[in-house]
Design a protein around this motif. Structure first.
Motif: not given
Ligand SMILES: [Zn+2]
Lengths: 195, 85
Positions: A30-31, A34-35, A40, A44
């Motif tokens: 997820y991170n 996201l990066r 967001h 997802e």
């Protein structure tokens, strides 16, 4: 249970093992998304897409690369694909090692020791976010994997499916782009402080 | 710009990541000690990477998002079992 056993069990269709694998990696994936995507909802989507692909292709995972590298490769590719779909214009790629950007023409001012330049300054934070946002996608993903996530050149090259030399070139470009972008702002800021 | 500067600037990045072999590393460090231009470049690149890293804060996946993930993957039941202990 160690990861190898978990993977074997998951391959046999054991749902508990699969759920454990998903839980083990969901935060990191997820991170990572996201990066790269900086959104967001998109992160997802990529998280879900990545694990759907993992489930679909798990039988082809042969353990030659680590599971971590394999799953990161799936997530990185999916993230980059999503970015491409959202953009009309493709970014030009230049992996030519002799390409020297704009280093030669710049005079370097040392802002690195200025105590006011920290992330606890909202303006500085904003500029850093801006710089990373403006970084071309292909450089950003290498920068994220190597400098933010702290993976090795070898791991980054395996995940991106590019040579180690190209990882180094893109990393150099990324860092230089960020440095130049921040320098423009910091140099002006220091100038004002000293005025 | 001197040829040597250009070469060093290329190597500075590898130096920061620890991706340079020992002898090249010594050469670059020696050049940095004697060349203010390259030293500033090195310091500001290093600080840039440091700032970006510090500015990055990982987020925890929310319980709702994790639940949605498990539902999509058809692992909802087993996930609820482990969650409830
Ligand atoms: Zn120099």
């Amino acid at each position: 249970m160690d990861e190898k056993k978990l993977i074997e069990k998951a391959k046999e269709g054991n749902k508990a093992a699969l759920a454990q694998l998903v839980q083990k990696y969901s935060d990191r994936i997820y991170n990572l998304a996201l990066r790269i995507l900086r959104n967001h909802e998109d992160a997802e989507d990529i998280l879900q897409e990545t694990f759907l692909t993992v489930i679909e292709k798990l039988h082809t995972f042969d353990g030659r690369s680590s599971f971590f590298t394999w799953i990161y490769r799936i997530a990185t590719n999916a993230s980059l694909m999503k970015l491409r779909k959202k953009k009309v214009v493709f970014q030009q790629l230049n992996d030519n090692p002799d390409f020297q950007d704009s280093v030669e023409s710049r005079v370097f001012i040392d802002w690195s020791q200025d105590p006011s330049i920290t992330i606890y300054d909202q303006e500085v934070k904003k500029k850093i976010d801006e710089a990373i946002n403006k970084l071309p996608d292909i450089y950003r993903s290498v920068f994220i994997l190597r400098d933010i996530e702290g993976l090795s050149i070898k791991e980054t090259s395996d995940i991106m499916s590019i040579t180690e030399e190209n990882v180094k070139i893109r990393l150099r470009r990324a860092r230089q782009f960020l440095r130049d972008y921040l320098s423009d702002y910091f140099e002006e800021r220091i100038g004002q402080e000293n005025a | 710009m001197l040829e040597r500067h250009k070469q060093v600037i290329k190597q500075i990045c590898d130096l920061i990541g620890g991706d340079l072999d020992d002898s090249s590393c010594r050469d670059v460090l020696e050049h940095l000690n004697n060349c203010p231009t390259c030293k500033v470049y090195y310091d500001t690149i290093k600080k840039t990477v440091f700032l970006c890293k510090e500015n990055d804060c990982p987020e925890e996946l929310s319980d709702e998002a994790e639940e949605r993930l498990m539902r999509v993957l058809n692992l909802e039941e087993i996930y609820k079992k482990t969650k409830s202990g």
